[in-house]
Design a protein around this motif. Structure first.
Motif, PDB file in Angstrom:
ATOM      1  N   THR A  68       2.463 100.169  53.473  1.00 45.06           N
ATOM      2  CA  THR A  68       2.052 101.422  52.859  1.00 45.06           C
ATOM      3  C   THR A  68       1.516 101.217  51.448  1.00 45.06           C
ATOM      4  O   THR A  68       1.197 102.191  50.767  1.00 45.06           O
ATOM      5  N   GLU A  69       1.386  99.986  50.988  1.00 51.32           N
ATOM      6  CA  GLU A  69       0.907  99.700  49.644  1.00 51.32           C
ATOM      7  C   GLU A  69      -0.587  99.995  49.547  1.00 51.32           C
ATOM      8  O   GLU A  69      -1.335  99.839  50.507  1.00 51.32           O
ATOM      9  N   ASP A  70      -1.036 100.460  48.360  1.00 54.61           N
ATOM     10  CA  ASP A  70      -2.444 100.719  48.130  1.00 54.61           C
ATOM     11  C   ASP A  70      -3.248  99.440  48.337  1.00 54.61           C
ATOM     12  O   ASP A  70      -2.849  98.356  47.909  1.00 54.61           O
ATOM     13  N   LEU A  71      -4.403  99.561  49.021  1.00 56.73           N
ATOM     14  CA  LEU A  71      -5.160  98.376  49.418  1.00 56.73           C
ATOM     15  C   LEU A  71      -5.674  97.608  48.204  1.00 56.73           C
ATOM     16  O   LEU A  71      -5.660  96.377  48.190  1.00 56.73           O
ATOM     17  N   SER A  72      -6.136  98.311  47.160  1.00 59.13           N
ATOM     18  CA  SER A  72      -6.637  97.623  45.969  1.00 59.13           C
ATOM     19  C   SER A  72      -5.541  96.791  45.325  1.00 59.13           C
ATOM     20  O   SER A  72      -5.745  95.635  44.940  1.00 59.13           O
ATOM     21  N   GLN A  73      -4.363  97.395  45.211  1.00 59.30           N
ATOM     22  CA  GLN A  73      -3.229  96.657  44.656  1.00 59.30           C
ATOM     23  C   GLN A  73      -2.813  95.511  45.565  1.00 59.30           C
ATOM     24  O   GLN A  73      -2.434  94.433  45.110  1.00 59.30           O
ATOM     25  N   ARG A  74      -2.918  95.744  46.867  1.00 57.32           N
ATOM     26  CA  ARG A  74      -2.560  94.708  47.822  1.00 57.32           C
ATOM     27  C   ARG A  74      -3.496  93.515  47.719  1.00 57.32           C
ATOM     28  O   ARG A  74      -3.060  92.360  47.736  1.00 57.32           O
ATOM     29  N   GLY A 156     -11.316  78.497  52.191  1.00 56.07           N
ATOM     30  CA  GLY A 156      -9.900  78.204  52.037  1.00 56.07           C
ATOM     31  C   GLY A 156      -9.138  79.334  51.372  1.00 56.07           C
ATOM     32  O   GLY A 156      -8.039  79.709  51.821  1.00 56.07           O
ATOM     33  N   ILE A 157      -9.693  79.909  50.310  1.00 57.39           N
ATOM     34  CA  ILE A 157      -9.025  81.015  49.629  1.00 57.39           C
ATOM     35  C   ILE A 157      -8.929  82.235  50.545  1.00 57.39           C
ATOM     36  O   ILE A 157      -7.902  82.922  50.591  1.00 57.39           O
ATOM     37  N   THR A 158     -10.001  82.508  51.284  1.00 60.50           N
ATOM     38  CA  THR A 158      -9.965  83.633  52.229  1.00 60.50           C
ATOM     39  C   THR A 158      -8.892  83.428  53.291  1.00 60.50           C
ATOM     40  O   THR A 158      -8.133  84.354  53.621  1.00 60.50           O
ATOM     41  N   ASN A 159      -8.814  82.207  53.798  1.00 57.16           N
ATOM     42  CA  ASN A 159      -7.801  81.906  54.819  1.00 57.16           C
ATOM     43  C   ASN A 159      -6.391  82.045  54.256  1.00 57.16           C
ATOM     44  O   ASN A 159      -5.484  82.557  54.929  1.00 57.16           O
ATOM     45  N   ILE A 160      -6.180  81.629  53.019  1.00 56.65           N
ATOM     46  CA  ILE A 160      -4.861  81.756  52.395  1.00 56.65           C
ATOM     47  C   ILE A 160      -4.477  83.224  52.241  1.00 56.65           C
ATOM     48  O   ILE A 160      -3.338  83.621  52.526  1.00 56.65           O
ATOM     49  N   MET A 161      -5.424  84.049  51.810  1.00 59.93           N
ATOM     50  CA  MET A 161      -5.141  85.469  51.649  1.00 59.93           C
ATOM     51  C   MET A 161      -4.785  86.125  52.980  1.00 59.93           C
ATOM     52  O   MET A 161      -3.865  86.947  53.060  1.00 59.93           O
ATOM     53  N   LEU A 162      -5.517  85.753  54.032  1.00 51.65           N
ATOM     54  CA  LEU A 162      -5.222  86.320  55.356  1.00 51.65           C
ATOM     55  C   LEU A 162      -3.850  85.866  55.853  1.00 51.65           C
ATOM     56  O   LEU A 162      -3.100  86.655  56.443  1.00 51.65           O
ATOM     57  N   GLN A 163      -3.515  84.592  55.631  1.00 50.46           N
ATOM     58  CA  GLN A 163      -2.211  84.096  56.054  1.00 50.46           C
ATOM     59  C   GLN A 163      -1.078  84.780  55.301  1.00 50.46           C
ATOM     60  O   GLN A 163      -0.054  85.136  55.889  1.00 50.46           O
ATOM     61  N   GLU A 164      -1.258  84.951  53.997  1.00 52.14           N
ATOM     62  CA  GLU A 164      -0.229  85.620  53.199  1.00 52.14           C
ATOM     63  C   GLU A 164      -0.048  87.067  53.649  1.00 52.14           C
ATOM     64  O   GLU A 164       1.086  87.564  53.746  1.00 52.14           O
ATOM     65  N   ASN A 165      -1.148  87.744  53.933  1.00 48.67           N
ATOM     66  CA  ASN A 165      -1.051  89.125  54.389  1.00 48.67           C
ATOM     67  C   ASN A 165      -0.360  89.207  55.750  1.00 48.67           C
ATOM     68  O   ASN A 165       0.488  90.088  55.984  1.00 48.67           O
ATOM     69  N   LEU A 166      -0.711  88.282  56.659  1.00 46.57           N
ATOM     70  CA  LEU A 166      -0.082  88.267  57.977  1.00 46.57           C
ATOM     71  C   LEU A 166       1.410  87.969  57.869  1.00 46.57           C
ATOM     72  O   LEU A 166       2.234  88.576  58.578  1.00 46.57           O
ATOM     73  N   LYS A 167       1.778  87.049  56.981  1.00 44.14           N
ATOM     74  CA  LYS A 167       3.191  86.711  56.808  1.00 44.14           C
ATOM     75  C   LYS A 167       3.969  87.910  56.265  1.00 44.14           C
ATOM     76  O   LYS A 167       5.086  88.185  56.716  1.00 44.14           O
ATOM     77  N   ASP A 168       3.383  88.626  55.317  1.00 48.12           N
ATOM     78  CA  ASP A 168       4.061  89.796  54.763  1.00 48.12           C
ATOM     79  C   ASP A 168       4.225  90.887  55.809  1.00 48.12           C
ATOM     80  O   ASP A 168       5.274  91.531  55.897  1.00 48.12           O
ATOM     81  N   ARG A 169       3.171  91.119  56.594  1.00 40.90           N
ATOM     82  CA  ARG A 169       3.252  92.143  57.640  1.00 40.90           C
ATOM     83  C   ARG A 169       4.306  91.788  58.677  1.00 40.90           C
ATOM     84  O   ARG A 169       5.052  92.652  59.151  1.00 40.90           O
ATOM     85  N   ALA A 170       4.373  90.488  59.050  1.00 42.05           N
ATOM     86  CA  ALA A 170       5.384  90.070  60.021  1.00 42.05           C
ATOM     87  C   ALA A 170       6.793  90.248  59.459  1.00 42.05           C
ATOM     88  O   ALA A 170       7.710  90.671  60.174  1.00 42.05           O
ATOM     89  N   GLN A 171       6.964  89.943  58.154  1.00 41.88           N
ATOM     90  CA  GLN A 171       8.280  90.095  57.546  1.00 41.88           C
ATOM     91  C   GLN A 171       8.690  91.555  57.480  1.00 41.88           C
ATOM     92  O   GLN A 171       9.839  91.910  57.780  1.00 41.88           O
ATOM     93  N   VAL A 172       7.746  92.427  57.101  1.00 41.99           N
ATOM     94  CA  VAL A 172       8.057  93.853  57.033  1.00 41.99           C
ATOM     95  C   VAL A 172       8.367  94.396  58.423  1.00 41.99           C
ATOM     96  O   VAL A 172       9.303  95.201  58.606  1.00 41.99           O
TER      97      VAL A 172
END
Length: 242
Positions: A68-74, A156-172
């Motif tokens: 539910t976090e704001d996308l810009s902040q995310r 590489g940076i794009t892939n890292i951001m996607l992985q971090e987002n996926l990991k956070d979503r899975a944890q939540v």
């Protein structure tokens, strides 16, 4: 005395001949200077990757959004984590970049930028308009003097951001699942406790509950019939005795 007369074509040609050097010299010299200056600066290559954000398809009335976090902040949070030393060090080793590790990380941070992709406002009758603040995606940009390095670091940076987002979503999602599981167990225990109390109450007040009225009437009618039969049998027994 100043004479005023209408200028002819010969007058214009005469003015052009007098100022021909002023026109030709900058016209010829400026491209040469620009071409020479271009060799003094190293070429820069800009690599860009577009990341689109897909909205939740299931209505929020049925399933609440996981994040539910704001996308810009995310996006800003993901950028900070992707540019951290912990995540940049493996990327540098993977791409085989040469140089001081700290300087390379600082160079990558300076060359990386995130640009928001604003949503288009669609005005259709009966349709809900999208606001200007909504972000359907963002661009990851990286500038470098090496084209392969620019492309590799950007990917590489794009892939890292996607992985971090996926990991956070899975944890939540896992935390939500665990919480709902505990809520189900608590509700199950409460229901079992209520069933036990209800059984004890019915056993304690057997025959005195509002739902026992029909059964009590049936039992009373049966006892009245039995009483009448016993009364008749008693009367016959008394007659036989007399």
């Amino acid at each position: 005395m100043i004479e005023n007369r209408e200028l002819t074509m010969d007058d214009y040609l005469a003015m052009l001949r007098r100022r021909l050097k002023v026109i030709l010299i900058p016209t010829l010299v400026a491209p040469l200077i620009g071409f020479a200056v271009s060799f003094a600066f190293a070429p820069k290559y800009n690599s860009t990757s577009l990341v689109l954000v897909e909205e939740q398809k299931v209505p929020e009335g049925y399933v609440k959004p996981v994040v539910t976090e704001d996308l810009s902040q995310r996006v800003a949070t993901l950028q900070q984590r992707a540019l951290s030393a912990e995540r940049l060090r493996p990327l540098i080793e993977q791409l085989g970049l040469r140089g001081n590790g700290g300087d390379l990380m600082e160079e990558i941070r300076k060359g990386t930028s995130i640009q928001r992709v604003e949503a288009a406002v669609v005005a259709s009758p009966g349709a809900k308009k999208k606001g200007q603040g909504e972000v359907p995606g963002f661009n990851v940009n990286f500038i470098s003097s090496n084209p392969r390095e620019a492309q590799g670091v950007c990917a590489g940076i794009t892939n890292i951001m996607l992985q971090e987002n996926l990991k956070d979503r899975a944890q939540v999602a896992q935390n939500t699942t665990d919480f709902l599981g505990r809520q189900v167990e608590d509700a199950k225990h409460n229901l079992e406790e209520l069933d036990r109390k209800l059984a004890d109450f019915k056993k304690r007040f057997l025959g005195q509950l509002p739902g026992d009225e029909d059964n009590n009437l049936k039992i009373l009618m049966g006892m009245n019939s039995q009483l009448d039969a016993n009364t008749q049998s008693l009367n016959r027994a008394q007659q036989d005795k007399a």
